[in-house]
Design a protein around this motif. Structure first.
Motif, short mmCIF file in Angstrom:
data_model
loop_
_atom_site.label_atom_id
_atom_site.label_comp_id
_atom_site.label_asym_id
_atom_site.label_seq_id
_atom_site.Cartn_x
_atom_site.Cartn_y
_atom_site.Cartn_z
N ILE A 68 40.48 81.00 26.01
CA ILE A 68 40.02 81.52 24.73
C ILE A 68 39.13 80.52 24.02
O ILE A 68 38.22 80.89 23.26
CB ILE A 68 41.24 81.89 23.85
CG1 ILE A 68 40.80 82.43 22.49
CG2 ILE A 68 42.17 80.71 23.68
CD1 ILE A 68 39.93 83.66 22.55
N ASN A 69 39.35 79.21 24.27
CA ASN A 69 38.52 78.20 23.62
C ASN A 69 37.06 78.34 24.02
O ASN A 69 36.15 78.04 23.23
CB ASN A 69 39.02 76.79 23.95
CG ASN A 69 39.05 76.54 25.44
OD1 ASN A 69 39.83 77.15 26.15
ND2 ASN A 69 38.19 75.65 25.92
N VAL A 70 36.80 78.80 25.24
CA VAL A 70 35.42 78.99 25.70
C VAL A 70 34.77 80.15 24.96
O VAL A 70 33.61 80.07 24.53
CB VAL A 70 35.39 79.22 27.22
CG1 VAL A 70 33.98 79.52 27.69
CG2 VAL A 70 35.93 77.99 27.94
N SER A 71 35.52 81.24 24.77
CA SER A 71 34.99 82.37 24.00
C SER A 71 34.67 81.97 22.57
O SER A 71 33.65 82.37 22.00
CB SER A 71 36.00 83.52 24.01
OG SER A 71 36.12 84.09 25.29
N ILE A 72 35.54 81.15 21.98
CA ILE A 72 35.30 80.69 20.62
C ILE A 72 34.07 79.78 20.57
O ILE A 72 33.27 79.83 19.62
CB ILE A 72 36.54 79.96 20.08
CG1 ILE A 72 37.70 80.95 19.93
CG2 ILE A 72 36.26 79.29 18.74
CD1 ILE A 72 39.01 80.32 19.53
N ALA A 73 33.90 78.94 21.59
CA ALA A 73 32.73 78.06 21.64
C ALA A 73 31.44 78.87 21.70
O ALA A 73 30.46 78.54 21.01
CB ALA A 73 32.83 77.12 22.84
N PHE A 74 31.41 79.94 22.48
CA PHE A 74 30.21 80.77 22.55
C PHE A 74 29.97 81.48 21.22
O PHE A 74 28.82 81.63 20.80
CB PHE A 74 30.33 81.78 23.69
CG PHE A 74 29.91 81.24 25.02
CD1 PHE A 74 28.58 81.07 25.33
CD2 PHE A 74 30.86 80.90 25.97
CE1 PHE A 74 28.20 80.55 26.56
CE2 PHE A 74 30.49 80.38 27.20
CZ PHE A 74 29.16 80.20 27.50
#
Length: 403
Positions: free
Chosen positions: A286-292
């Motif tokens: 989920i951290n990757v989705s938030i980063a995008f």
């Protein structure tokens, strides 16, 4: 017959040639200079810095796809990490050797497998259409978030496809028309600099990023982009104007998923491994989705160049800090509470999001448009009559939404 000569009407004076917008010319010149610089970068930087730049380009491709969905079509999505995993898995499976007994592969050409990864990701996004077409706002965001957890579950369970979390799976090295993007194959130099794997991968990622950028800008200014914005602004009005709302939403989600799938395939080539990681800073969590999402908010929702700049900040900062910290001994702690480049970067772009929301909701793209307008006005002659107000002066045109 009257002998009074009838005077022929004067020929209409030729219309003056349309004056070229100096700001637009400068912008195009700037893009050309930037492209030349990026083509020359591998001749001057070492492999570590090229690796950092490649990671920024991965973020740029994924952020472009997300800004089309969130900014242009008005659909909140937190599923980008899922489609990254889908694209990476599709490329690895399609190009993987067919005679490997541990994992499943089809043995296709890597170039064809890259296209297949984009198609598979777009198909999965289209399969989500029954949900994305009927939900909006936070409800769509929560529904899309479930895809991330499902993707991690199936990615860790389907060891025949991904290799599992213990060992993962190495992707087939990329090659195009028989030319390998590794240290194997023909060796050559450019201006005395040997072009090895790092340089070849740089040029490959640069080509994919440019293609992604050009296609996105074309979509923004096309009929498809206008339908996305109509749905975003008012679904009822868009339906009255003849826009198929459900189809427009499904198309936007499919296009965004295709971009994420391409970024996912680039990711496995960059890491040289496919591994559905569930750690705090895993590749597909989920951290990757938030980063995008942070990339597109910082850059400006709906702005294609802004998404690229946001990716440079969010994906580039940890890479740069890692390179400098290795030389200067910064952020070298370990264990809970230790300051790491990734953690510091999270603080930085988190603060950037707060500043953007509070002081400039349009992000860096809005700041760039404001500077561009002021520069254009300053170049006009004071004695010239002011031109009629254009839609670009009074609001955001469809083309401006992608800038």
């Amino acid at each position: 017959m009257s002998d009074v000569a009838v005077k022929a009407p004067d020929a209409a004076p030729p219309k003056p040639a349309a004056r070229r917008d100096p700001v637009r010319l400068l912008r195009r010149l700037g893009w050309l200079v930037l492209l030349v610089v990026l083509l020359a970068v591998p001749l001057y930087l070492d492999a570590a810095w090229l690796k950092a730049g490649q990671y920024m380009m991965i973020g740029g491709v994924g952020a472009i796809g997300l800004t089309l969905l969130v900014g242009q079509a008005g659909q909140l999505s937190l599923a980008h990490a899922f489609f990254l995993l889908a694209g990476g898995t599709a490329y690895t499976v399609l190009s993987g050797p067919a005679d490997d007994t541990r994992v499943f592969g089809l043995g296709l050409d890597p170039g064809l497998s890259l296209v297949g990864a984009v198609v598979v990701s777009a198909g999965l996004g289209l399969a989500f259409a029954p949900v994305s077409g009927r939900l909006r706002g936070i409800y769509l965001g929560v529904a899309s978030l479930s895809l991330v957890f499902l993707g991690l579950y199936f990615g860790q369970s389907a060891e025949k496809l991904t290799g599992g979390t213990s060992t993962g799976r190495s992707p087939t090295p990329f090659s195009l028309f028989g030319f390998p993007f590794t240290n194997d194959g023909p060796q050559f130099e450019l201006l005395g600099i040997p072009i090895r794997q790092a340089e070849r991968t740089w040029y490959l990622f640069l080509l994919l990023t440019v293609i992604a950028y050009v296609v996105a800008r074309a979509a923004v200014t096309s009929r498809v982009g206008r339908s996305w914005r109509a749905v975003r602004d008012n679904e009822a009005a868009a339906s009255v104007m003849g826009v198929n709302v459900i189809r427009a939403k499904a198309g936007a989600f499919a296009v965004s998923s295709a971009y994420a799938g391409l970024a996912g395939a680039m990711t496995v080539l960059w890491f040289d491994i496919l591994k559905p990681d569930e750690s705090e800073f895993g590749t597909y969590g989920i951290n990757v989705s938030i980063a995008f999402l942070a990339m597109v908010i910082i850059g400006g929702l709906g702005s294609v160049p802004g998404a690229v700049v946001g990716a440079l900040i969010v994906n580039g900062l940890p890479q740069i800090l890692s390179l400098y910290s290795a030389d200067l001994g910064w952020f070298s702690g370990t264990g809970d509470g230790a300051l790491t480049p990734i953690l510091i970067s999270s603080f930085v772009y988190g603060a950037a999001i707060i500043l953007v929301v509070l002081f400039e909701p349009g992000g860096l793209a809005a700041i760039g448009r404001r500077i561009s307008r002021r520069a254009g006005r300053s170049r006009r002659s004071p004695s010239a009559s002011p031109p009629a107000a254009s839609s670009r002066e009074t609001g955001h045109t469809p083309e401006e939404q992608g800038r």
